[in-house]
Design a protein around this motif. Structure first.
Motif, PDB file in Angstrom:
ATOM      1  N   PHE A 143      -9.876   2.646   3.624  1.00 26.45           N
ATOM      2  CA  PHE A 143      -9.041   3.539   2.824  1.00 26.45           C
ATOM      3  C   PHE A 143      -9.756   4.878   2.714  1.00 26.45           C
ATOM      4  O   PHE A 143     -10.885   4.951   2.218  1.00 26.45           O
ATOM      5  CB  PHE A 143      -8.824   2.935   1.430  1.00 26.45           C
ATOM      6  CG  PHE A 143      -7.853   3.696   0.566  1.00 26.45           C
ATOM      7  CD1 PHE A 143      -6.500   3.404   0.589  1.00 26.45           C
ATOM      8  CD2 PHE A 143      -8.289   4.707  -0.283  1.00 26.45           C
ATOM      9  CE1 PHE A 143      -5.596   4.091  -0.201  1.00 26.45           C
ATOM     10  CE2 PHE A 143      -7.404   5.408  -1.076  1.00 26.45           C
ATOM     11  CZ  PHE A 143      -6.051   5.089  -1.040  1.00 26.45           C
ATOM     12  N   LEU A 193      -7.864  -3.259   0.416  1.00 25.34           N
ATOM     13  CA  LEU A 193      -7.968  -3.060   1.854  1.00 25.34           C
ATOM     14  C   LEU A 193      -9.334  -3.493   2.370  1.00 25.34           C
ATOM     15  O   LEU A 193      -9.446  -4.095   3.444  1.00 25.34           O
ATOM     16  CB  LEU A 193      -7.702  -1.601   2.209  1.00 25.34           C
ATOM     17  CG  LEU A 193      -6.262  -1.109   1.995  1.00 25.34           C
ATOM     18  CD1 LEU A 193      -6.171   0.383   2.258  1.00 25.34           C
ATOM     19  CD2 LEU A 193      -5.306  -1.847   2.891  1.00 25.34           C
ATOM     20  N   VAL A 221      -3.623  10.497   2.745  1.00 26.15           N
ATOM     21  CA  VAL A 221      -4.254   9.184   2.587  1.00 26.15           C
ATOM     22  C   VAL A 221      -4.094   8.427   3.899  1.00 26.15           C
ATOM     23  O   VAL A 221      -2.978   8.297   4.417  1.00 26.15           O
ATOM     24  CB  VAL A 221      -3.619   8.376   1.442  1.00 26.15           C
ATOM     25  CG1 VAL A 221      -4.250   6.987   1.354  1.00 26.15           C
ATOM     26  CG2 VAL A 221      -3.788   9.113   0.118  1.00 26.15           C
ATOM     27  N   THR A 222      -5.205   7.977   4.437  1.00 29.82           N
ATOM     28  CA  THR A 222      -5.198   7.193   5.669  1.00 29.82           C
ATOM     29  C   THR A 222      -5.712   5.791   5.363  1.00 29.82           C
ATOM     30  O   THR A 222      -6.770   5.633   4.763  1.00 29.82           O
ATOM     31  CB  THR A 222      -6.075   7.846   6.747  1.00 29.82           C
ATOM     32  OG1 THR A 222      -5.637   9.189   6.963  1.00 29.82           O
ATOM     33  CG2 THR A 222      -5.999   7.066   8.048  1.00 29.82           C
ATOM     34  N   ALA A 223      -4.942   4.804   5.756  1.00 29.13           N
ATOM     35  CA  ALA A 223      -5.317   3.406   5.547  1.00 29.13           C
ATOM     36  C   ALA A 223      -5.335   2.691   6.887  1.00 29.13           C
ATOM     37  O   ALA A 223      -4.456   2.921   7.732  1.00 29.13           O
ATOM     38  CB  ALA A 223      -4.349   2.718   4.584  1.00 29.13           C
ATOM     39  N   GLU A 224      -6.338   1.843   7.069  1.00 30.14           N
ATOM     40  CA  GLU A 224      -6.451   1.035   8.283  1.00 30.14           C
ATOM     41  C   GLU A 224      -6.463  -0.436   7.901  1.00 30.14           C
ATOM     42  O   GLU A 224      -7.100  -0.828   6.931  1.00 30.14           O
ATOM     43  CB  GLU A 224      -7.729   1.370   9.056  1.00 30.14           C
ATOM     44  CG  GLU A 224      -7.720   2.710   9.744  1.00 30.14           C
ATOM     45  CD  GLU A 224      -8.933   2.867  10.645  1.00 30.14           C
ATOM     46  OE1 GLU A 224      -9.544   1.836  11.000  1.00 30.14           O
ATOM     47  OE2 GLU A 224      -9.275   4.005  10.979  1.00 30.14           O
ATOM     48  N   THR A 239       0.839  -1.206   0.000  1.00 31.80           N
ATOM     49  CA  THR A 239       0.000   0.000   0.000  1.00 31.80           C
ATOM     50  C   THR A 239       0.871   1.252   0.000  1.00 31.80           C
ATOM     51  O   THR A 239       0.671   2.174  -0.802  1.00 31.80           O
ATOM     52  CB  THR A 239      -0.935  -0.006   1.220  1.00 31.80           C
ATOM     53  OG1 THR A 239      -1.796  -1.142   1.159  1.00 31.80           O
ATOM     54  CG2 THR A 239      -1.775   1.259   1.259  1.00 31.80           C
ATOM     55  N   LEU A 297      -6.540  -0.063  -4.607  1.00 30.94           N
ATOM     56  CA  LEU A 297      -6.054  -0.136  -3.232  1.00 30.94           C
ATOM     57  C   LEU A 297      -7.204  -0.184  -2.240  1.00 30.94           C
ATOM     58  O   LEU A 297      -7.170  -0.951  -1.266  1.00 30.94           O
ATOM     59  CB  LEU A 297      -5.168   1.081  -2.925  1.00 30.94           C
ATOM     60  CG  LEU A 297      -3.724   1.044  -3.427  1.00 30.94           C
ATOM     61  CD1 LEU A 297      -3.038   2.362  -3.097  1.00 30.94           C
ATOM     62  CD2 LEU A 297      -2.964  -0.112  -2.800  1.00 30.94           C
ATOM     63  N   ALA A 298      -8.212   0.650  -2.469  1.00 33.85           N
ATOM     64  CA  ALA A 298      -9.370   0.652  -1.571  1.00 33.85           C
ATOM     65  C   ALA A 298     -10.063  -0.708  -1.573  1.00 33.85           C
ATOM     66  O   ALA A 298     -10.485  -1.205  -0.518  1.00 33.85           O
ATOM     67  CB  ALA A 298     -10.350   1.753  -1.978  1.00 33.85           C
ATOM     68  N   GLY A 324     -10.299  -3.840   5.891  1.00 33.07           N
ATOM     69  CA  GLY A 324      -9.566  -2.597   6.102  1.00 33.07           C
ATOM     70  C   GLY A 324     -10.367  -1.394   5.655  1.00 33.07           C
ATOM     71  O   GLY A 324     -11.529  -1.485   5.272  1.00 33.07           O
TER      72      GLY A 324
END
Length: 401
Positions: free
Chosen positions: A373, A366, A385-388, A311, A362-363, A371
């Motif tokens: 995005f 995740l 950009v915040t990803a969990e 990512t 990517l979203a 996850g």
């Protein structure tokens, strides 16, 4: 006066029946309630008691499980009738999670008991059974009221039909709708599984294409060059030596391509040293100066670590190619049971999930692992950009003997 009144009466519009097609659909639904509710009640009144009473025998529980599977078909028919006549749009419930017929045949007794247990605890089937029991008295009541109203209370029949069908709509939504959280979660996981499968297939195709067009083609050319050098070794040693030098250069390039390909699959530095070192390596190859901060007391599971690495890698590629930024930063930390990643750059902004930069993919990736995005990129910047990702504990490797 009389002639004027007669002329006035002749000019009035002809009377019209005040029932539209929606009202007639509702009336048709109410009239069909009785025969369909009788059929459903007879089915469940035979299957359920018979299965319960015969449960002490070999055939009782299979009969009950099969009856509940048949009740699903009753529910499906009722949902279709509600869509056609009442305009109620209800999603179909998830299919049973039991094994298929071919797999049950291959697994034998284990597959049969898996199917039996899944069928007996099917909430959709049991709710349909309850619906069929409730529908019989309601079907008798609605059929009687609608039939009498057609001949006696027809001026107010549209209002009566609307009120009765509103109860029908509530029954269908309450008992035949896949509204519980578990079924919604199953449907979501099925969609995510499809995304994971498609992503894995796309990655395999990419690796195959890179091998075929890159290292494989270079190695084929290398073999041909070495073959020609071998033929010229005795007749023209200088030319042979020159061709061997070229082949040596091709070997180095092929090795570099294989290393890049291996890094794209799973970099060795990530396996050996974790996210901090791996992300620092990625940042060093970015055309924009990147500050990396990784605050992790321990390493997550290998799968989560790999998703986090790729990512950040893809987002930093976007920063290099599209952002026009002068600086960027990457922060990774753990918050309870979540792994958080934040990438920020001071570029021109305006990034979108549908902008063709791979962020939509990517979203989806995740989301496939539960996850999250989030993209915040106003025009003029900055882009954040915040990803969990879910935190999963890393399996302990066995100690060497």
């Amino acid at each position: 006066m009389t002639a004027r009144n007669s002329l006035f009466d002749d000019e009035r519009p002809p009377p019209r029946f005040a029932f539209d097609r929606h009202t007639w659909k509702e009336i048709a639904h109410l009239l069909a309630n009785l025969p369909l509710s009788i059929a459903g009640f007879v089915y469940v009144a035979f299957v359920v008691p018979a299965g319960v009473f015969l449960s002490v025998t070999v055939i009782g529980l299979p009969l009950l499980a099969g009856g509940l599977s048949g009740a699903r078909l009753l529910g499906k028919a009722e949902r279709a009738r509600a869509r056609a006549l009442l305009g109620v749009r209800i999603d179909e419930p998830s299919p049973l999670r039991g094994r298929g017929r071919r797999e049950r045949r291959a697994r034998g007794t284990e597959g049969f008991f898996s199917w039996l247990w899944t069928g007996l605890r099917d909430p959709v089937g049991w709710r349909t059974v309850l619906y069929a029991f409730i529908r019989l008295p309601w079907g008798i009541l609605t059929f009687t009221i609608t039939t009498v109203s057609l001949f006696v209370f027809w001026p107010v029949l549209p209002f009566i039909a609307r009120g009765l069908t509103n109860v029908d709509r509530a029954l269908v939504r309450g008992l035949l709708s896949p509204s519980d959280e578990l079924e919604s979660r199953i449907a979501e996981l099925e969609s995510d599984r499809g995304v994971v499968v498609d992503t894995a297939a796309a990655d395999l195709r990419r690796i195959e294409r890179d091998l075929h067009d890159g290292a494989q083609a270079r190695l084929v050319a290398l073999a041909m060059g070495l073959g020609l050098a071998k033929e010229k070794l005795l007749d023209d040693p200088e030319t042979a030596a020159s061709m061997v030098d070229e082949a040596h250069g091709e070997v180095k390039l092929a090795l570099q391509e294989l290393r890049d390909l291996a890094r794209g699959i799973h970099p060795a530095v990530l396996t050996d040293r974790g996210l901090d070192a791996a992300l620092s390596s990625v940042a060093s190859r970015c055309t924009v100066p990147v500050k990396v901060e990784v605050e992790l007391a321990e390493r997550p599971a290998a799968a989560i670590e790999g998703i986090a690495y790729f990512t950040v890698s893809e987002l930093l590629q976007n920063v290099s190619k599209h952002s026009g930024a002068s600086t960027a930063s990457v922060e990774v930390w753990r918050a309870k049971d979540r792994l958080l990643i934040q990438i920020e750059d001071d570029g021109r902004g305006g990034a979108r999930l549908d902008g063709g930069t791979g962020m939509a993919g990517l979203a989806e990736r995740l989301g496939a692992v539960d996850g999250l995005f989030v993209l915040d990129s106003p025009v003029g910047g900055p882009t954040i950009v915040t990803a969990e990702l879910p935190w999963r504990e890393r399996e302990r490797e066995p100690a060497p003997e």
